[in-house]
Design a protein around this motif. Structure first.
Motif, PDB file in Angstrom:
ATOM      1  N   GLY A 191       0.792  -1.226   0.000  1.00 35.80           N
ATOM      2  CA  GLY A 191       0.000   0.000   0.000  1.00 35.80           C
ATOM      3  C   GLY A 191       0.816   1.263   0.000  1.00 35.80           C
ATOM      4  O   GLY A 191       0.259   2.371  -0.074  1.00 35.80           O
ATOM      5  N   ALA A 192       2.155   1.145   0.065  1.00 36.54           N
ATOM      6  CA  ALA A 192       2.992   2.347   0.100  1.00 36.54           C
ATOM      7  C   ALA A 192       2.853   3.173  -1.168  1.00 36.54           C
ATOM      8  O   ALA A 192       3.098   4.391  -1.160  1.00 36.54           O
ATOM      9  CB  ALA A 192       4.452   1.961   0.311  1.00 36.54           C
ATOM     10  N   ASP A 193       2.442   2.529  -2.265  1.00 32.71           N
ATOM     11  CA  ASP A 193       2.295   3.252  -3.520  1.00 32.71           C
ATOM     12  C   ASP A 193       0.983   4.023  -3.597  1.00 32.71           C
ATOM     13  O   ASP A 193       0.731   4.716  -4.586  1.00 32.71           O
ATOM     14  CB  ASP A 193       2.391   2.284  -4.697  1.00 32.71           C
ATOM     15  N   ALA A 224       0.286   6.621   7.640  1.00 31.01           N
ATOM     16  CA  ALA A 224      -0.438   7.096   6.451  1.00 31.01           C
ATOM     17  C   ALA A 224      -0.764   5.937   5.510  1.00 31.01           C
ATOM     18  O   ALA A 224      -1.863   5.856   4.956  1.00 31.01           O
ATOM     19  CB  ALA A 224       0.391   8.155   5.729  1.00 31.01           C
ATOM     20  N   VAL A 225       0.185   5.020   5.333  1.00 39.94           N
ATOM     21  CA  VAL A 225      -0.061   3.844   4.493  1.00 39.94           C
ATOM     22  C   VAL A 225      -1.158   2.982   5.103  1.00 39.94           C
ATOM     23  O   VAL A 225      -2.055   2.501   4.410  1.00 39.94           O
ATOM     24  CB  VAL A 225       1.230   3.023   4.308  1.00 39.94           C
ATOM     25  N   PHE A 226      -1.094   2.781   6.402  1.00 38.36           N
ATOM     26  CA  PHE A 226      -2.104   1.960   7.088  1.00 38.36           C
ATOM     27  C   PHE A 226      -3.506   2.543   6.908  1.00 38.36           C
ATOM     28  O   PHE A 226      -4.465   1.823   6.596  1.00 38.36           O
ATOM     29  CB  PHE A 226      -1.770   1.852   8.572  1.00 38.36           C
ATOM     30  N   LEU A 227      -3.630   3.846   7.082  1.00 42.79           N
ATOM     31  CA  LEU A 227      -4.941   4.481   6.943  1.00 42.79           C
ATOM     32  C   LEU A 227      -5.458   4.387   5.512  1.00 42.79           C
ATOM     33  O   LEU A 227      -6.663   4.251   5.283  1.00 42.79           O
ATOM     34  CB  LEU A 227      -4.863   5.943   7.379  1.00 42.79           C
ATOM     35  N   SER A 228      -4.538   4.409   4.548  1.00 42.67           N
ATOM     36  CA  SER A 228      -4.949   4.369   3.146  1.00 42.67           C
ATOM     37  C   SER A 228      -5.248   2.960   2.669  1.00 42.67           C
ATOM     38  O   SER A 228      -6.197   2.726   1.916  1.00 42.67           O
ATOM     39  CB  SER A 228      -3.848   4.980   2.268  1.00 42.67           C
ATOM     40  N   HIS A 229      -4.445   2.002   3.117  1.00 41.46           N
ATOM     41  CA  HIS A 229      -4.510   0.653   2.547  1.00 41.46           C
ATOM     42  C   HIS A 229      -4.985  -0.398   3.550  1.00 41.46           C
ATOM     43  O   HIS A 229      -5.877  -1.192   3.257  1.00 41.46           O
ATOM     44  CB  HIS A 229      -3.128   0.268   2.004  1.00 41.46           C
ATOM     45  N   ALA A 234      -5.668  -9.998   3.216  1.00 42.55           N
ATOM     46  CA  ALA A 234      -4.485 -10.765   3.604  1.00 42.55           C
ATOM     47  C   ALA A 234      -4.093 -10.461   5.049  1.00 42.55           C
ATOM     48  O   ALA A 234      -3.759 -11.372   5.825  1.00 42.55           O
ATOM     49  CB  ALA A 234      -3.329 -10.450   2.657  1.00 42.55           C
ATOM     50  N   PHE A 235      -4.134  -9.181   5.415  1.00 44.09           N
ATOM     51  CA  PHE A 235      -3.814  -8.815   6.792  1.00 44.09           C
ATOM     52  C   PHE A 235      -4.870  -9.336   7.754  1.00 44.09           C
ATOM     53  O   PHE A 235      -4.537  -9.853   8.835  1.00 44.09           O
ATOM     54  CB  PHE A 235      -3.676  -7.296   6.923  1.00 44.09           C
ATOM     55  N   VAL A 236      -6.120  -9.215   7.394  1.00 47.51           N
ATOM     56  CA  VAL A 236      -7.203  -9.681   8.277  1.00 47.51           C
ATOM     57  C   VAL A 236      -7.053 -11.166   8.573  1.00 47.51           C
ATOM     58  O   VAL A 236      -7.160 -11.611   9.727  1.00 47.51           O
ATOM     59  CB  VAL A 236      -8.583  -9.385   7.647  1.00 47.51           C
TER      60      VAL A 236
END
Length: 606
Positions: A191-193, A224-229, A234-236
């Motif tokens: 999600g960094a992109d 910021a990446v976490f809030l966006s992506h 996969a994480f869940v």
């Protein structure tokens, strides 16, 4: 001389490096007995049984519920084909008791090999944000593979409190079960992109590693990446698989964001992880907790990519911070009012206090060894190797009462046979080799027990009286460690000068110490260069018949400063970057020379 040990497991005497016996003060014995307390009368009837297939057990006929759900009936002994693992004995009166079945020996590789010892934080590259990260580890791993190396040995990567003032020492973590997100390569996080993460290249310009500035920059970008992506499905799924252990860590980290790094100073309702107050607090802060869990997911992804195809030996610190996550989770098992250290010796007349609260031996048994099991398993995970810092701590630890100095401590005994069998079980399951850091004064019987369990010894050119060709095969052989002089620092006298300037040694002591170590490098002219001294040290090392040969990257670039100077507080320990960037290491002449030397040495006796 065998010391007398009382019913609390405390030795009444101790032997120093000169083989002289000292009595422990009566006041120290009384205070430590108070801290340790008395176990319940029925502890021996309910504590875990640690055994091996074929062992006779002092129990009647009983059912065992194995890890896979199979129920097996045993009577007096374990069959030779009994499965390894963590099982439960179920008695006729409805009680259950943990049964840990171990192979008794750690996994070992088939052939000899060599590798690099790496202080990861110090190895910065073009893409780093001021500190070596997991992408840099991937680059070093690829270099090592191209050179024919068989392993990397890295500093502890365990997490510290996520506060603005970052703990610098890798050996005082908040937990030994989770990783430090400061080692994330931000641009490679899923999600960094999707957001503008900024650029941290300017952080590489500092002469020292500024963890506070680095963490502030990285945390903001990662959030910021976490809030966006957020990691998506996969994480869940991954988070659900981790269960309550991850939830406890992430909850602790989120509470730290509001109330500080020491759980003792939190509001009373938050001081116990199983309290209604913590559950209520967590319900209201789901996103904050999820962020810290997400960081661990990202770390696992990057560590897996970094270690792919090569054994990476992770370091297990002797303890954790008293206000940290593990201490919060297992506060009933850790001692309040004492810390781990070392008695006075030739290197430190005042002894040492390392600041970590020790595990109370009988409470560790009463907790089914779970704190120890989780720490070993998590440190091995995803890497393939384990180095146990101060392995003597599996046998005994020097406890320092909080109201006294390190000289006023005493040794407390631990159930070493059980702990070594647990290490062997985790090693065998993970296919991970284990090295025990057995440097300095080693009690009789320790190295014999290590050998019996397949735990490799750790031998250093700076410590051994005999030449490397006489060192044992079941060992990792090296020249130095992060706490000792580098070859270049020794040869030039820069390390001795620094000791004198910091007050850790007099000029006479420093010069005498240097002269003693220089004798380990015969055949060098007085005007030899530091690089020549490094080459000579590793030519000698390559003669060792030991299973593993290890060279530090600090020596490979002729760095004169050691990573850590024990006993100092005004030196930037653990914050010195390598003077050579990651991208330049493969073509560095001295790096290439040492790689060839150790590869040839391993092959000659392979």
């Amino acid at each position: 001389m065998t010391p007398t040990t009382d019913e609390w497991g405390i030795d009444a005497t101790w032997i120093d490096a000169k083989d002289e016996e000292h009595e422990v003060a009566a006041a120290t014995l009384e205070r430590l007995r108070e801290i340790i307390g008395s176990p319940p009368a029925d502890l021996d009837d309910r504590a875990p049984i640690v055994a091996r297939p074929g062992d006779a057990l002092e129990i009647d006929e009983v059912d065992v519920v194995c890890e896979d759900g199979e129920v097996r009936r045993i009577d007096g002994e374990l069959p030779d084909d009994f499965p390894l693992g963590y099982h439960w004995l179920h008695t006729e009166d409805g009680r259950r008791r943990r049964l840990i079945v171990s192979p008794g020996r750690c996994w070992l590789p088939d052939g000899r090999t060599w590798g690099w010892a790496v202080q990861l934080y110090a190895v910065r590259g073009a893409g780093s944000w001021g500190i070596g990260d997991l992408a840099d580890l991937r680059a070093i791993r690829k270099m090592a593979q191209a050179q024919g190396a068989g392993f990397l040995l890295i500093n502890p990567l365990h997490a510290v409190a996520p506060i603005p003032q970052q703990e610098a020492s890798p050996y005082l973590p908040a937990t030994r079960r989770f990783l430090n997100p400061i080692y994330l390569r931000v641009g490679e996080v899923p999600g960094a992109d999707t957001v503008d993460i900024g650029d941290g290249a300017d952080l590489n310009d500092g002469e020292l590693i500024d963890r506070d500035a680095i963490w502030a920059r990285k945390r903001a970008a990662l959030h910021a990446v976490f809030l966006s992506h957020g990691g998506g499905e996969a994480f869940v799924r991954w988070r659900e698989e981790q269960g309550p252990t991850l939830q406890d860590w992430a909850t602790w980290a989120a509470i730290v964001d509001e109330h500080g790094a020491d759980w003792h100073a939190w509001p009373p309702e938050l001081r116990r992880p199983d309290s209604p107050g913590v559950a209520e607090w967590a319900e209201q802060r789901g996103a904050a907790i999820a962020f810290h869990a997400w960081l661990q997911w990202a770390l696992e992804l990057q560590l897996t990519a970094a270690t792919d195809g090569l054994t990476v030996i992770q370091d297990l610190p002797i303890g954790v911070a008293g206000g940290g996550a593990d201490a919060w989770t297992w506060q009933e098992v850790l001692a309040e009012g004492a810390s781990v250290g070392a008695p006075p010796d030739a290197f430190n007349a005042n002894g040492q206090d390392w600041g970590s609260p020790p595990l109370i031996p009988w409470r560790l048994r009463d907790a089914d060894y779970e704190p120890f099991i989780q720490s070993i398993r998590a440190t091995i995970a995803g890497a393939g190797g384990l180095r146990i810092d101060h392995v003597m701590g599996l046998f005994r630890l020097w406890w320092v009462p909080a109201d006294g100095g390190a000289v006023e401590g005493a040794y407390v005994r631990y159930p070493a046979e059980d702990l070594l069998d647990i290490v062997a079980l985790e090693s065998a399951r993970a296919g991970a080799l284990v090295v025990g850091e057995d440097l300095g004064t080693v009690e009789e019987g320790v190295r014999e027990a290590m050998a019996e369990h397949g735990v490799l010894s750790y031998r250093l050119l700076w410590f051994e009286e005999n030449g490397p060709e006489e060192w044992p095969e079941a060992a990792m052989a090296a020249v130095t460690t992060h706490d000792l002089p580098t070859v270049a620092g020794l040869w030039t006298g820069a390390d001795a000068d620094e000791q004198v300037s910091l007050g850790t040694a007099t000029d006479e002591e420093a010069r005498a110490g240097r002269a003693g170590l220089v004798q380990q490098l015969p055949g060098l002219a007085d005007d030899a260069s530091p690089e020549d001294a490094v080459r000579r040290a590793h030519e000698l090392l390559a003669k060792a018949p030991s299973l593993l040969l290890s060279a530090t990257l600090d020596d490979a670039v002729a760095e004169q400063r050691r990573p850590n100077m024990p006993g100092t507080t005004d030196r930037p320990n653990w914050s010195l970057p390598l003077p050579v960037r990651v991208e330049e290491l493969p073509d560095h002449p001295l790096v290439q020379d040492l790689a060839r030397t150790l590869a040839d040495g391993a092959a000659r006796r392979g």
